[in-house]
Enzyme design. Structure first.
Site, PDB file in Angstrom:
ATOM      1  N   PHE A 162      -7.138   2.144   5.891  1.00 61.43           N
ATOM      2  CA  PHE A 162      -6.295   0.965   5.682  1.00 61.43           C
ATOM      3  C   PHE A 162      -6.659  -0.255   6.519  1.00 61.43           C
ATOM      4  O   PHE A 162      -6.102  -1.322   6.322  1.00 61.43           O
ATOM      5  CB  PHE A 162      -4.811   1.302   5.809  1.00 61.43           C
ATOM      6  CG  PHE A 162      -4.392   2.073   7.033  1.00 61.43           C
ATOM      7  CD1 PHE A 162      -4.418   1.491   8.280  1.00 61.43           C
ATOM      8  CD2 PHE A 162      -3.927   3.378   6.905  1.00 61.43           C
ATOM      9  CE1 PHE A 162      -4.009   2.196   9.391  1.00 61.43           C
ATOM     10  CE2 PHE A 162      -3.507   4.092   8.014  1.00 61.43           C
ATOM     11  CZ  PHE A 162      -3.549   3.499   9.272  1.00 61.43           C
TER      12      PHE A 162
ATOM     13  N   ARG B 128      -2.802   9.540  11.787  1.00 61.10           N
ATOM     14  CA  ARG B 128      -3.459   8.243  11.872  1.00 61.10           C
ATOM     15  C   ARG B 128      -4.719   8.426  12.709  1.00 61.10           C
ATOM     16  O   ARG B 128      -4.642   8.923  13.836  1.00 61.10           O
ATOM     17  CB  ARG B 128      -2.533   7.239  12.536  1.00 61.10           C
ATOM     18  CG  ARG B 128      -3.155   5.867  12.680  1.00 61.10           C
ATOM     19  CD  ARG B 128      -2.134   4.893  13.223  1.00 61.10           C
ATOM     20  NE  ARG B 128      -2.685   3.561  13.242  1.00 61.10           N
ATOM     21  CZ  ARG B 128      -1.943   2.460  13.280  1.00 61.10           C
ATOM     22  NH1 ARG B 128      -0.637   2.551  13.311  1.00 61.10           N
ATOM     23  NH2 ARG B 128      -2.507   1.273  13.306  1.00 61.10           N
TER      24      ARG B 128
ATOM     25  N   GLU C 174      -5.381   7.055   7.390  1.00 59.89           N
ATOM     26  CA  GLU C 174      -4.483   8.199   7.510  1.00 59.89           C
ATOM     27  C   GLU C 174      -5.173   9.386   6.843  1.00 59.89           C
ATOM     28  O   GLU C 174      -5.661   9.270   5.708  1.00 59.89           O
ATOM     29  CB  GLU C 174      -3.163   7.848   6.808  1.00 59.89           C
ATOM     30  CG  GLU C 174      -2.017   8.760   7.099  1.00 59.89           C
ATOM     31  CD  GLU C 174      -1.230   8.403   8.368  1.00 59.89           C
ATOM     32  OE1 GLU C 174      -1.573   7.434   9.071  1.00 59.89           O
ATOM     33  OE2 GLU C 174      -0.271   9.138   8.657  1.00 59.89           O
TER      34      GLU C 174
ATOM     35  N   ARG D  18      -3.463   8.783  17.060  1.00 59.77           N
ATOM     36  CA  ARG D  18      -2.480   7.697  17.155  1.00 59.77           C
ATOM     37  C   ARG D  18      -2.231   7.321  18.619  1.00 59.77           C
ATOM     38  O   ARG D  18      -2.034   6.184  18.956  1.00 59.77           O
ATOM     39  CB  ARG D  18      -1.181   8.165  16.474  1.00 59.77           C
ATOM     40  CG  ARG D  18       0.107   7.480  16.862  1.00 59.77           C
ATOM     41  CD  ARG D  18       0.228   6.133  16.174  1.00 59.77           C
ATOM     42  NE  ARG D  18       1.518   5.525  16.394  1.00 59.77           N
ATOM     43  CZ  ARG D  18       1.896   4.948  17.523  1.00 59.77           C
ATOM     44  NH1 ARG D  18       1.086   4.915  18.554  1.00 59.77           N
ATOM     45  NH2 ARG D  18       3.090   4.400  17.634  1.00 59.77           N
TER      46      ARG D  18
ATOM     47  N   LYS E 131       2.188   4.636   1.362  1.00 62.12           N
ATOM     48  CA  LYS E 131       2.314   5.092   2.752  1.00 62.12           C
ATOM     49  C   LYS E 131       2.100   6.603   2.796  1.00 62.12           C
ATOM     50  O   LYS E 131       2.893   7.382   2.283  1.00 62.12           O
ATOM     51  CB  LYS E 131       3.698   4.751   3.307  1.00 62.12           C
ATOM     52  CG  LYS E 131       3.856   5.104   4.766  1.00 62.12           C
ATOM     53  CD  LYS E 131       5.158   4.567   5.315  1.00 62.12           C
ATOM     54  CE  LYS E 131       5.235   4.718   6.821  1.00 62.12           C
ATOM     55  NZ  LYS E 131       4.978   6.073   7.295  1.00 62.12           N
TER      56      LYS E 131
ATOM     57  N   GLU F 203       0.834  -1.206   0.000  1.00 63.51           N
ATOM     58  CA  GLU F 203       0.000   0.000   0.000  1.00 63.51           C
ATOM     59  C   GLU F 203       0.865   1.251   0.000  1.00 63.51           C
ATOM     60  O   GLU F 203       1.971   1.256   0.543  1.00 63.51           O
ATOM     61  CB  GLU F 203      -0.882   0.017   1.264  1.00 63.51           C
ATOM     62  CG  GLU F 203      -1.824  -1.146   1.320  1.00 63.51           C
ATOM     63  CD  GLU F 203      -2.805  -1.026   2.479  1.00 63.51           C
ATOM     64  OE1 GLU F 203      -2.841   0.023   3.142  1.00 63.51           O
ATOM     65  OE2 GLU F 203      -3.529  -2.001   2.704  1.00 63.51           O
TER      66      GLU F 203
ATOM     67  N   ARG G  14       4.072  -4.357  17.525  1.00 62.90           N
ATOM     68  CA  ARG G  14       4.799  -4.143  16.285  1.00 62.90           C
ATOM     69  C   ARG G  14       5.272  -5.508  15.808  1.00 62.90           C
ATOM     70  O   ARG G  14       6.186  -6.080  16.369  1.00 62.90           O
ATOM     71  CB  ARG G  14       5.994  -3.215  16.559  1.00 62.90           C
ATOM     72  CG  ARG G  14       6.607  -2.593  15.330  1.00 62.90           C
ATOM     73  CD  ARG G  14       7.741  -1.663  15.705  1.00 62.90           C
ATOM     74  NE  ARG G  14       7.335  -0.488  16.454  1.00 62.90           N
ATOM     75  CZ  ARG G  14       6.808   0.609  15.924  1.00 62.90           C
ATOM     76  NH1 ARG G  14       6.594   0.665  14.632  1.00 62.90           N
ATOM     77  NH2 ARG G  14       6.491   1.633  16.682  1.00 62.90           N
TER      78      ARG G  14
ATOM     79  N   LYS H 193       7.105  -1.483   6.968  1.00 58.63           N
ATOM     80  CA  LYS H 193       7.218  -0.207   6.249  1.00 58.63           C
ATOM     81  C   LYS H 193       8.555  -0.120   5.535  1.00 58.63           C
ATOM     82  O   LYS H 193       9.571  -0.636   6.013  1.00 58.63           O
ATOM     83  CB  LYS H 193       7.028   0.961   7.209  1.00 58.63           C
ATOM     84  CG  LYS H 193       7.975   1.015   8.367  1.00 58.63           C
ATOM     85  CD  LYS H 193       7.521   2.065   9.389  1.00 58.63           C
ATOM     86  CE  LYS H 193       8.379   2.018  10.631  1.00 58.63           C
ATOM     87  NZ  LYS H 193       7.880   2.777  11.747  1.00 58.63           N
TER      88      LYS H 193
HETATM   89  P1  ATP Z   1       4.618   4.098  14.378  1.00 53.76           P
HETATM   90  O1  ATP Z   1       3.228   4.599  14.167  1.00 53.76           O
HETATM   91  O2  ATP Z   1       4.917   2.839  13.607  1.00 53.76           O
HETATM   92  O3  ATP Z   1       5.040   4.065  15.797  1.00 53.76           O
HETATM   93  P2  ATP Z   1       5.542   6.526  13.167  1.00 53.76           P
HETATM   94  O4  ATP Z   1       4.397   7.274  13.716  1.00 53.76           O
HETATM   95  O5  ATP Z   1       6.909   7.126  13.253  1.00 53.76           O
HETATM   96  O6  ATP Z   1       5.658   5.098  13.780  1.00 53.76           O
HETATM   97  P3  ATP Z   1       5.994   5.536  10.592  1.00 53.76           P
HETATM   98  O7  ATP Z   1       7.157   4.819  11.124  1.00 53.76           O
HETATM   99  O8  ATP Z   1       6.283   6.570   9.594  1.00 53.76           O
HETATM  100  O9  ATP Z   1       5.158   6.200  11.707  1.00 53.76           O
HETATM  101  O10 ATP Z   1       4.966   4.457   9.931  1.00 53.76           O
HETATM  102  C1  ATP Z   1       3.826   3.891  10.481  1.00 53.76           C
HETATM  103  C2  ATP Z   1       2.615   4.771  10.256  1.00 53.76           C
HETATM  104  O11 ATP Z   1       2.343   4.974   8.875  1.00 53.76           O
HETATM  105  C3  ATP Z   1       1.308   4.188  10.754  1.00 53.76           C
HETATM  106  O12 ATP Z   1       1.161   4.335  12.128  1.00 53.76           O
HETATM  107  C4  ATP Z   1       0.278   5.017   9.968  1.00 53.76           C
HETATM  108  O13 ATP Z   1      -0.012   6.194  10.681  1.00 53.76           O
HETATM  109  C5  ATP Z   1       1.018   5.439   8.723  1.00 53.76           C
HETATM  110  N1  ATP Z   1       0.473   4.911   7.444  1.00 53.76           N
HETATM  111  C6  ATP Z   1       0.395   5.613   6.309  1.00 53.76           C
HETATM  112  N2  ATP Z   1      -0.104   4.880   5.313  1.00 53.76           N
HETATM  113  C7  ATP Z   1      -0.389   3.662   5.813  1.00 53.76           C
HETATM  114  C8  ATP Z   1      -0.932   2.463   5.262  1.00 53.76           C
HETATM  115  N3  ATP Z   1      -1.271   2.357   3.992  1.00 53.76           N
HETATM  116  N4  ATP Z   1      -1.077   1.397   6.095  1.00 53.76           N
HETATM  117  C9  ATP Z   1      -0.713   1.479   7.388  1.00 53.76           C
HETATM  118  N5  ATP Z   1      -0.188   2.590   7.963  1.00 53.76           N
HETATM  119  C10 ATP Z   1      -0.015   3.674   7.183  1.00 53.76           C
END
Ligand code: ATP
Length: 619
Positions: free
Chosen positions: A368, A283, A328, A298, A278, A276, A443, A449
């Site tokens: 998502f 979130r 998102e 989040r 990103k 998918e 996790r 990712k």
């Molecule tokens: P995390 O939420 O994993 O603690 P983070 O806030 O730093 O870390 P990233 O590491 O950039 O975020 O990546 C995870 C986040 O990406 C998810 O929590 C979600 O908010 C976002 N995201 C964006 N697109 C998608 C998608 N298609 N599926 C799942 N998550 C997505």
């Protein structure tokens, strides 16, 4: 329970620097509490009156608290202010001043935990014009009946300085500690450990406790309210946990994505999968029941008011009666079909001009996942089935759509799609295991990712929690702050282990802000849940998470993250990039992640070297 008794426990908790000891004290306390009290005690130990997702703060301004202390102790407000400047802790000031109080009020009576909790809850709930007066009256009422020792703690609730450092995992451990003995012969526990061998009784006990704790945590993941969970266990025993089901308005802890550094690794790990786009926005977890819509962030705070256009779109476009789903949200330009830069989306974090902003830069929601649908928990379904539901509920939607996705088992397809995403200004991709359930609160490799990486930098930023700071020297002397001591979270041990001293990357206004917020959470000794070999000039309560980039992860004898044989892991050349106010300390990067990033980085470095050699040969 008398409040005085709770204060005994608070003192013991405050004086311990060991987490094991903390669990022991807490379990004694919860054992002693009656069913009705346990809930209140769990909240009070964490300095709150309701679970975090209610977003209710006890808060009273310091000036008003000073006023209450002055009135009750029969002092002038200026004296209270003077003492506060000297002591730096209004709790201590209250204790001192009440000790000198000549006469106790005629109406004073011994304080119970119930009474203290009820007044604090009323303080938290009172809003509106006259609310400050009401709050002061409720606080003064408590102070009037309290001993100096009790007053010290009562004061700390409304100004947020209780800081016993008790995280949710510690409370779950304490609950498991109380009940494991009566459950060691439970059928499911016996089945789980049937083939395992134990050195001694001690090791066996640890294993049973961890299994019991898993049961509690499974419910906590769909109902993150430990007050309620403690209450149910006290009333109905561990079996009572069965009563806990997904509920409209109670957030589910989010599933989180792992990292891998190449498309080949992704396919090796999970095989054919969904890839998918990103999106880089907010979130959101959305609960809809008929016309009632609730939005969580989040970090699971209620944010419904902040996103009026999403609430409207959910009502208009999501046709099912009851559903909980996730996506998102980001600012999207419908005319050009392009995403606005993240800086625009992020402006929506402001609490003012919401109406104007939501009209100028309306957010579009890319869905998502789905966890609950028409009365049924669908978290256990394989992702490919949940995705069908996502597509079904978003069908025909304009402002709420499903994330873009392809299904593939070819690394080349992934790379192609990844590059397209980057070109369109997206952050990268998220790969989804087609057969995985929705794993709340963890996790795991159900989601992976893959982000754009920069040469000479770690492929992903790291979120660290500030645990202390060093005072400014040289040029920085003008600021009180020179460098930050930061840590990552050890999930297994529920503690924070240091990973970096950060002295660069700050903008001037960030330094000023850091100074201000950190000076409010100073503590005079190392917090119990921080494991450090470094002694900063000032310790702070682990509260604020910041995002940092670094060149690489290296071994270090002085940092405690991932420490094995006297060597831990550290960030090399760390630079702060932003505050992560959407993360709680326990949401920061974990030791396990850092360990994996360290290994992956070695693999990547090797492949880069090989590529270079290949290149040289062809020249
Ligand atoms: P995390 O939420 O994993 O603690 P983070 O806030 O730093 O870390 P990233 O590491 O950039 O975020 O990546 C995870 C986040 O990406 C998810 O929590 C979600 O908010 C976002 N995201 C964006 N697109 C998608 C998608 N298609 N599926 C799942 N998550 C997505």
């Amino acid at each position: 329970m008398q409040f005085e008794r709770l204060v005994d426990y608070f003192e013991r908790l405050e004086n311990t620097s060991s987490r094991i000891e903390m669990i022991k004290i807490l379990s004694e306390l919860l054992k002693e509490a009656s069913a009705g009290e346990a809930k209140k005690i769990v909240y009070l130990c964490q300095g709150k009156v309701l679970p975090d997702y209610e977003g209710l703060e006890i808060g009273i301004g310091e000036k008003f608290v000073e006023e209450a202390i002055a009135t009750v102790s029969g002092n002038r407000k200026e004296n209270v202010e003077k003492e506060y400047k000297k002591e730096g802790d209004l709790g201590l000031v209250a204790e001192k001043m009440l000790a000198k109080r000549k006469q106790k009020s005629l109406f004073s009576q011994k304080l119970s935990v119930d009474k203290v909790y009820d007044n604090l809850l009323k303080i938290a709930k009172s809003t509106g014009q006259k609310s400050q007066d009401v709050k002061i009256r409720l606080l003064s009422e408590l102070l009037n009946s309290s001993t100096p020792r009790e007053a010290k703690y009562i004061i700390r609730f409304p100004i947020g300085t209780l800081r016993l450092g008790i995280g949710d995992p510690t409370i779950m451990d304490a609950l498991a500690e109380i009940y494991w003995k009566e459950h060691e012969n439970d059928e499911d526990i016996k089945n789980r450990i049937k083939k395992e061998k134990y050195k001694d009784e001690e090791e066996f006990g640890r294993r049973v406790r961890s299994l019991l704790r898993e049961k509690i945590e499974a419910k906590y993941n769909i109902h993150p309210d430990l007050g309620e969970i403690a209450d149910i266990i006290k009333k109905y025993g561990i079996e009572g946990l069965e009563k806990i089901k997904i509920e409209h308005g109670i957030p589910i802890r989010p599933t989180l994505a792992e990292r891998l550094s190449s498309s080949e690794d992704i396919i090796k790990k999970i095989g054919k999968c969904a890839i998918e786009a990103k999106y880089d926005g907010f979130r959101l977890q959305i609960h809809k029941k008929e016309n009632n819509v609730i939005i969580f962030s989040r970090r699971l705070e209620k944010m419904t008011q902040m996103f009026p256009e999403i609430v409207k779109a959910v009502r208009e476009e999501i046709k099912v009666k009851e559903v909980i789903f996730e996506g998102e949200a980001l600012a999207y330009n419908e005319n050009t079909k392009e995403f606005y830069p993240f800086q625009i989306t992020i402006q929506r974090k402001r609490k003012y001009d919401i109406g104007k902003m939501s009209e100028e830069f309306p957010l579009k929601l890319f869905v998502f996942d789905v966890m609950f649908m028409e009365g049924k928990n669908v978290m256990g379904m394989p992702f490919k089935e949940r995705r069908k539901i996502v597509e079904q509920i978003t069908k025909g939607g304009k402002n709420i759509v499903a994330t873009e996705s392809i299904i593939t088992e070819s690394p080349r397809d992934i790379d192609k799609y990844f590059n397209e995403c980057i070109e369109r200004g997206l952050e990268g991709i998220v790969a989804k295991d087609l057969n995985a359930p929705y794993i709340a609160g963890a996790r795991k490799f159900a989601w992976i990712k893959l982000k754009r990486s920069y040469r000479g930098e770690l492929s992903d930023s790291v979120d660290v929690v500030i645990v202390g700071y060093f005072k400014g020297r040289g040029l920085r002397a003008k600021f009180g702050l020179g460098a930050l001591l930061t840590a990552v979270y050890d999930k297994k041990e529920d503690c924070f282990k240091t990973i970096a001293k950060i002295g660069s990357g700050f903008k001037e206004e960030q330094i000023e802000e850091l100074e201000k917020i950190l000076s409010e959470i100073k503590i005079d000794k190392k917090p119990a849940r921080v494991i450090s070999r470094i002694e900063p000039d000032v310790w702070v309560e682990p509260k604020y998470v910041i995002e940092v980039v670094a060149d690489e992860i290296t071994k270090s004898p002085i940092h405690t993250a991932g420490m094995k044989k006297e060597e831990g892991l550290a960030l090399r050349f760390p630079r702060m990039i932003s505050f992560r106010r959407d993360k709680k300390p326990e949401d920061c990067t974990t030791v396990e992640e850092i360990e994996r990033m360290y290994i992956n980085q070695k693999v990547v470095n090797l492949t880069e070297t090989e590529e270079r050699i290949d290149g040289d040969l062809t020249v």
